[in-house]
Motif scaffolding. Structure first.
Motif, mmCIF file in Angstrom:
data_model
loop_
_atom_site.group_PDB
_atom_site.id
_atom_site.type_symbol
_atom_site.label_atom_id
_atom_site.label_comp_id
_atom_site.label_asym_id
_atom_site.label_seq_id
_atom_site.Cartn_x
_atom_site.Cartn_y
_atom_site.Cartn_z
ATOM 1 N N PRO A 43 0.821 -1.225 0.000
ATOM 2 C CA PRO A 43 0.000 0.000 0.000
ATOM 3 C C PRO A 43 0.849 1.267 0.000
ATOM 4 O O PRO A 43 1.953 1.304 0.550
ATOM 5 C CB PRO A 43 -0.803 -0.127 1.307
ATOM 6 N N ASP A 44 0.287 2.314 -0.599
ATOM 7 C CA ASP A 44 0.989 3.599 -0.651
ATOM 8 C C ASP A 44 1.020 4.296 0.702
ATOM 9 O O ASP A 44 1.992 4.965 1.036
ATOM 10 C CB ASP A 44 0.299 4.522 -1.667
ATOM 11 N N HIS A 45 -0.074 4.147 1.476
ATOM 12 C CA HIS A 45 -0.224 4.955 2.690
ATOM 13 C C HIS A 45 0.471 4.350 3.901
ATOM 14 O O HIS A 45 0.399 4.899 5.002
ATOM 15 C CB HIS A 45 -1.717 5.135 3.008
ATOM 16 N N LEU A 46 1.160 3.208 3.743
ATOM 17 C CA LEU A 46 1.852 2.547 4.840
ATOM 18 C C LEU A 46 3.332 2.396 4.502
ATOM 19 O O LEU A 46 3.709 2.381 3.335
ATOM 20 C CB LEU A 46 1.239 1.160 5.108
ATOM 21 N N PRO A 47 4.183 2.282 5.534
ATOM 22 C CA PRO A 47 5.603 2.013 5.250
ATOM 23 C C PRO A 47 5.745 0.691 4.499
ATOM 24 O O PRO A 47 4.960 -0.237 4.689
ATOM 25 C CB PRO A 47 6.229 1.926 6.650
ATOM 26 N N LEU A 48 6.751 0.606 3.631
ATOM 27 C CA LEU A 48 6.950 -0.606 2.856
ATOM 28 C C LEU A 48 7.185 -1.791 3.780
ATOM 29 O O LEU A 48 8.001 -1.725 4.709
ATOM 30 C CB LEU A 48 8.130 -0.441 1.898
ATOM 31 N N ARG A 49 6.481 -2.866 3.507
ATOM 32 C CA ARG A 49 6.595 -4.069 4.332
ATOM 33 C C ARG A 49 7.871 -4.832 4.032
ATOM 34 O O ARG A 49 8.445 -5.489 4.910
ATOM 35 C CB ARG A 49 5.381 -4.966 4.090
ATOM 36 N N GLN A 91 3.466 8.787 -6.004
ATOM 37 C CA GLN A 91 3.934 8.311 -4.710
ATOM 38 C C GLN A 91 5.369 7.802 -4.760
ATOM 39 O O GLN A 91 6.175 8.086 -3.871
ATOM 40 C CB GLN A 91 3.013 7.189 -4.210
ATOM 41 N N HIS A 92 5.724 7.024 -5.800
ATOM 42 C CA HIS A 92 7.016 6.337 -5.807
ATOM 43 C C HIS A 92 7.828 6.551 -7.081
ATOM 44 O O HIS A 92 8.959 6.069 -7.157
ATOM 45 C CB HIS A 92 6.803 4.829 -5.602
ATOM 46 N N GLY A 93 7.259 7.228 -8.086
ATOM 47 C CA GLY A 93 8.001 7.491 -9.300
ATOM 48 C C GLY A 93 8.302 6.238 -10.102
ATOM 49 O O GLY A 93 7.656 5.196 -9.962
#
Length: 336
Positions: A63-69, A299-301
């Motif tokens: 998800p975009d709205h959470l830190p990368l797992r 969000q991440h390019g």
């Protein structure tokens, strides 16, 4: 001096013993071979690549709205093995096995139809080999039609591959099964819901399969040219081109096809995976392909578009090599 002797010996053979023209297969038998041998090759290839595909989907669907797992493919492998064991990497493989059989058989089936289309258009004579640009076209033709077969299967696969997460009540729910995913999608979104993400599949397959078939045929042709070094007569060159390439050259041609397919149109696959891993039902509006792509880019390019690309290209090399080697080998040695 050996060649004239061979030709002379052929000239005195009785007419009944002279080799006749190769047996022409009917369109129906060609189709049966495409479906049967393509299915076998696709299933074997899927067993090779599936654990890597699971990691790829999990990396893509964060998800975009959470830190990368996951920090990367190796971390995703480690966490997946710790949470679900090795069998967890094969979760939901039943649908992809069916999908692999349908995908690979459809690709070879529609690619042959693409060749027939080129021949019937009059752009190339039936008794001539197609030029490389035409083979890139037949690959795109094949991928475009195959995408409509693939989207529902990949939607089910992606929803199963995403790891179970804790809900707001703190409960970790059991990973969904194939029947439960099919039931939920049909209940909330109807039949059309199974084609959510079709644009991504279409772009990936049409462009990717042009590269898949195109790179394979291009590399194969280069190997034949390379193998003809030191051969001076056209008859010997023609004879060489009727033989199969050495296995290592077949493997390189197939591997180059798989890597090009996955790398060139990977962003379309990333966007498709994000669309297909969204929750079923609820009141949230589903993004279109371009909305999802814009959100990911913001969000991440470019890096976000290619998240999971390395492991995907890596696993595609042996998988694609085996698919082409098995399919071509069965067609050559076990004709129906």
């Amino acid at each position: 001096m050996a060649a004239p002797v061979v030709e002379a010996s052929r000239a005195v053979l009785p007419e009944a013993l002279k080799p006749g023209p190769p047996r022409q297969k009917s369109q129906a038998m060609e189709s049966v071979e495409d479906i049967l041998y393509g299915s076998i090759a696709g299933i074997i290839g899927k067993y090779i690549e599936y654990p890597f595909d699971t990691v790829k989907v999990r990396l893509q669907s964060q998800p975009d709205h959470l830190p990368l797992r996951y920090t990367g493919p190796l971390d995703c492998f480690r966490q997946s093995l710790k949470q679900d064991g090795f069998s967890g990497l094969y979760r939901g493989i039943s649908a992809p096995l069916v999908g692999a059989a349908l995908e690979t058989s459809s690709l070879f089936f529609f690619e042959r139809l693409g060749r027939e289309t080129v021949y019937k258009s009059g752009l190339c004579a039936k008794d001539q080999a197609l030029p490389l640009p035409a083979l890139w076209f037949t690959g795109a033709f094949s991928g475009a039609f195959t995408s409509f077969v693939l989207t529902p299967i990949e939607l089910v696969k992606c929803k199963i591959q995403v790891p179970a997460t804790a809900s707001s009540d703190g409960m970790v729910h059991k990973a969904p099964s194939v029947p439960s995913v099919i039931r939920d999608v049909y209940k909330h979104e109807g039949v059309i819901g199974f084609w959510h993400g079709q644009m991504g599949t279409f772009l990936r397959e049409a462009g990717g399969c042009a590269a898949w078939f195109g790179f394979k045929e291009t590399t194969t042709k280069l190997f034949y040219v390379w193998n003809e070094r030191g051969i001076h007569t056209q008859a010997e060159k023609d004879a060489l081109r009727t033989e199969a390439l050495p296995l290592w050259q077949q493997a390189v041609a197939g591997a180059s096809a798989g890597m090009s397919y996955n790398f060139l149109f990977f962003p379309a696959d990333t966007i498709k995976s994000r669309m297909q891993t969204t929750a079923v039902g609820g009141t949230a509006k589903k993004n279109t392909f371009f909305q999802e792509g814009a959100a990911l880019w913001h969000q991440h390019g470019l890096r976000g578009m290619y998240r999971g690309c390395g492991i995907t290209v890596l696993r595609s090399a042996p998988s694609s090599a085996f698919i082409f080697m098995i399919y071509d080998g069965l067609k050559r040695h076990l004709p129906l």
